[in-house]
Design a protein around this motif. Structure first.
Motif, PDB file in Angstrom:
ATOM      1  N   LYS A 307      91.986 -76.671 -44.575  1.00 29.10           N
ATOM      2  CA  LYS A 307      92.340 -78.092 -44.498  1.00 29.10           C
ATOM      3  C   LYS A 307      93.846 -78.294 -44.626  1.00 29.10           C
ATOM      4  O   LYS A 307      94.380 -79.317 -44.188  1.00 29.10           O
ATOM      5  N   CYS A 310      95.368 -75.172 -41.193  1.00 26.98           N
ATOM      6  CA  CYS A 310      94.982 -75.456 -39.807  1.00 26.98           C
ATOM      7  C   CYS A 310      95.446 -76.847 -39.354  1.00 26.98           C
ATOM      8  O   CYS A 310      95.805 -77.046 -38.184  1.00 26.98           O
ATOM      9  N   THR A 311      95.445 -77.786 -40.272  1.00 31.28           N
ATOM     10  CA  THR A 311      95.798 -79.162 -39.890  1.00 31.28           C
ATOM     11  C   THR A 311      97.284 -79.345 -39.625  1.00 31.28           C
ATOM     12  O   THR A 311      97.713 -80.430 -39.232  1.00 31.28           O
ATOM     13  N   GLN A 312      98.061 -78.285 -39.815  1.00 31.50           N
ATOM     14  CA  GLN A 312      99.470 -78.373 -39.438  1.00 31.50           C
ATOM     15  C   GLN A 312      99.626 -78.376 -37.915  1.00 31.50           C
ATOM     16  O   GLN A 312     100.640 -78.827 -37.392  1.00 31.50           O
ATOM     17  N   CYS A 313      98.591 -77.883 -37.213  1.00 32.01           N
ATOM     18  CA  CYS A 313      98.650 -77.829 -35.749  1.00 32.01           C
ATOM     19  C   CYS A 313      97.596 -78.723 -35.088  1.00 32.01           C
ATOM     20  O   CYS A 313      97.817 -79.229 -33.981  1.00 32.01           O
ATOM     21  N   HIS A 314      96.450 -78.865 -35.712  1.00 31.62           N
ATOM     22  CA  HIS A 314      95.376 -79.670 -35.116  1.00 31.62           C
ATOM     23  C   HIS A 314      94.506 -80.225 -36.227  1.00 31.62           C
ATOM     24  O   HIS A 314      94.651 -79.858 -37.395  1.00 31.62           O
ATOM     25  N   GLU A 315      93.583 -81.089 -35.843  1.00 33.25           N
ATOM     26  CA  GLU A 315      92.694 -81.678 -36.841  1.00 33.25           C
ATOM     27  C   GLU A 315      91.775 -80.601 -37.415  1.00 33.25           C
ATOM     28  O   GLU A 315      91.554 -79.549 -36.797  1.00 33.25           O
ATOM     29  N   TYR A 316      91.267 -80.863 -38.587  1.00 39.39           N
ATOM     30  CA  TYR A 316      90.408 -79.879 -39.250  1.00 39.39           C
ATOM     31  C   TYR A 316      89.112 -79.681 -38.470  1.00 39.39           C
ATOM     32  O   TYR A 316      88.501 -80.636 -37.995  1.00 39.39           O
ATOM     33  N   ARG A 317      88.724 -78.415 -38.336  1.00 37.08           N
ATOM     34  CA  ARG A 317      87.464 -78.060 -37.701  1.00 37.08           C
ATOM     35  C   ARG A 317      86.725 -77.074 -38.585  1.00 37.08           C
ATOM     36  O   ARG A 317      87.343 -76.303 -39.319  1.00 37.08           O
TER      37      ARG A 317
END
Length: 327
Positions: A307, A310-317
């Protein structure tokens, strides 16, 4: 014999007794002098400095761990060898001790008399009968004790980087590790003498780990502990007990070759990782390093970490979408 006849005929009983007593005193006195001379030459290290060449060796012995041990307990010379040394000293008057020319001055069999099982005469002598380091170097490699201990006269603890005399090209290249002694890292605890993980944690871990290692009292911590400044400077790490890949630090860190692990280091153990999930896209396309997501020493990517990272580049998955079928 005329003189014997003269003694019998001319001397009184009193005179004979006096002569007998004098002869007895001479014999006993001569025996005492002979014994003291023998004891001095064989059991008193000061006899050695009667030869002017031995003064530096004697001074070094006085400061060494072997002070108080008689010279002849280590140095065993045959009678021909003793006579040869005496003749050489008298006739040639050398100004320095001749080089060894490969000769072993003190064979290992004399060292082992004190340093193997418990010795009654020298109970504090360090024991090596359970030392893997000595097992490898002597019993396997057949290296004499004096190759490492005593390469300088009466200096028995090897200097910090002495191992490099044989292990050439093994200088340390790690940042901050350049001044370490070889045995600051290499240990008597492992079969191959490489640093176990806890040995690395001596500097990079907690005080509790250091106390645990010191309590083991192995050779490497007895004589080669990094100084407090070095320990304080070392980066501290935490290795969770449930972390995957519980292997030795040197599997990734190569202090004799390069400073820090790189992407290629990971591929040595994970050669097919690019074919798993979205690793190829993240590593080759986006240029991310493995440690961007897999934090060193814990390795496992958790939901909480994802969280943030990864969210530095895209939304959380969901993490399963990373390794699942690619859509």
């Amino acid at each position: 014999m005329k003189w014997l006849s003269w003694v019998k005929e001319s001397l009184t009983l009193k005179g004979k007794i006096i002569i007998a007593v004098l002869l007895l005193v001479i014999i006993i006195g001569g025996g005492v002098v002979a014994f003291k001379f023998y004891d001095f030459t064989q059991n008193n290290p000061k006899f050695c400095i009667s030869c002017h060449l031995m003064k530096p060796a004697y001074d070094a012995w006085k400061k060494s761990e072997h002070t108080g041990i008689n010279c002849h307990e280590c140095h065993h010379l045959t009678i021909p060898e003793q006579n040869r040394l005496l003749i050489t000293f008298v006739l040639r008057r050398p100004k320095s001790v001749p080089p060894r020319h490969g000769k072993v001055i003190v064979p290992w069999k004399y060292c082992i008399e004190c340093h193997w099982e418990k010795d009654k005469k020298y109970p504090d002598a360090k024991k090596i009968n359970d030392s893997r380091m000595h097992a490898k170097h002597y019993f396997m490699e057949k290296i004499e004790c004096s190759k490492c201990h005593g390469y300088e006269v009466h200096k028995f603890t090897p200097e910090e980087r002495f191992c490099l005399r044989c292990h050439q090209g093994k200088e340390v290249h790690g940042v901050g590790m350049e001044g370490l002694a070889c045995l600051n890292c290499h240990t008597d605890r492992t079969v191959d003498l490489r640093p176990g993980r806890k040995k690395c944690l001596f500097c990079h871990g907690t005080e509790a780990v250091r106390k645990e290692l010191i309590a083991d009292d192995t050779i490497d911590v007895q004589f080669f502990q990094p100084d407090k400044a070095m320990i304080k400077k070392a980066v501290k790490i935490n290795v969770p007990k449930d972390a995957p890949m519980q292997f030795f630090c040197y599997k990734c860190h190569k202090p004799h070759a390069k400073i820090m692990p790189i992407y290629g280091t990971c591929l040595n153990c994970h050669p097919r990782i690019l074919n798993v999930g979205r690793h190829k896209m993240h590593i080759q396309t986006m240029g991310l390093e493995c440690k961007t997501c897999h934090l060193p020493h814990s390795w496992r990517v958790t939901k909480e970490q994802a969280k943030t990272t990864c969210t530095q580049c895209h939304e959380y998955r969901d993490l399963l979408t990373f390794i699942g079928p690619q859509g």
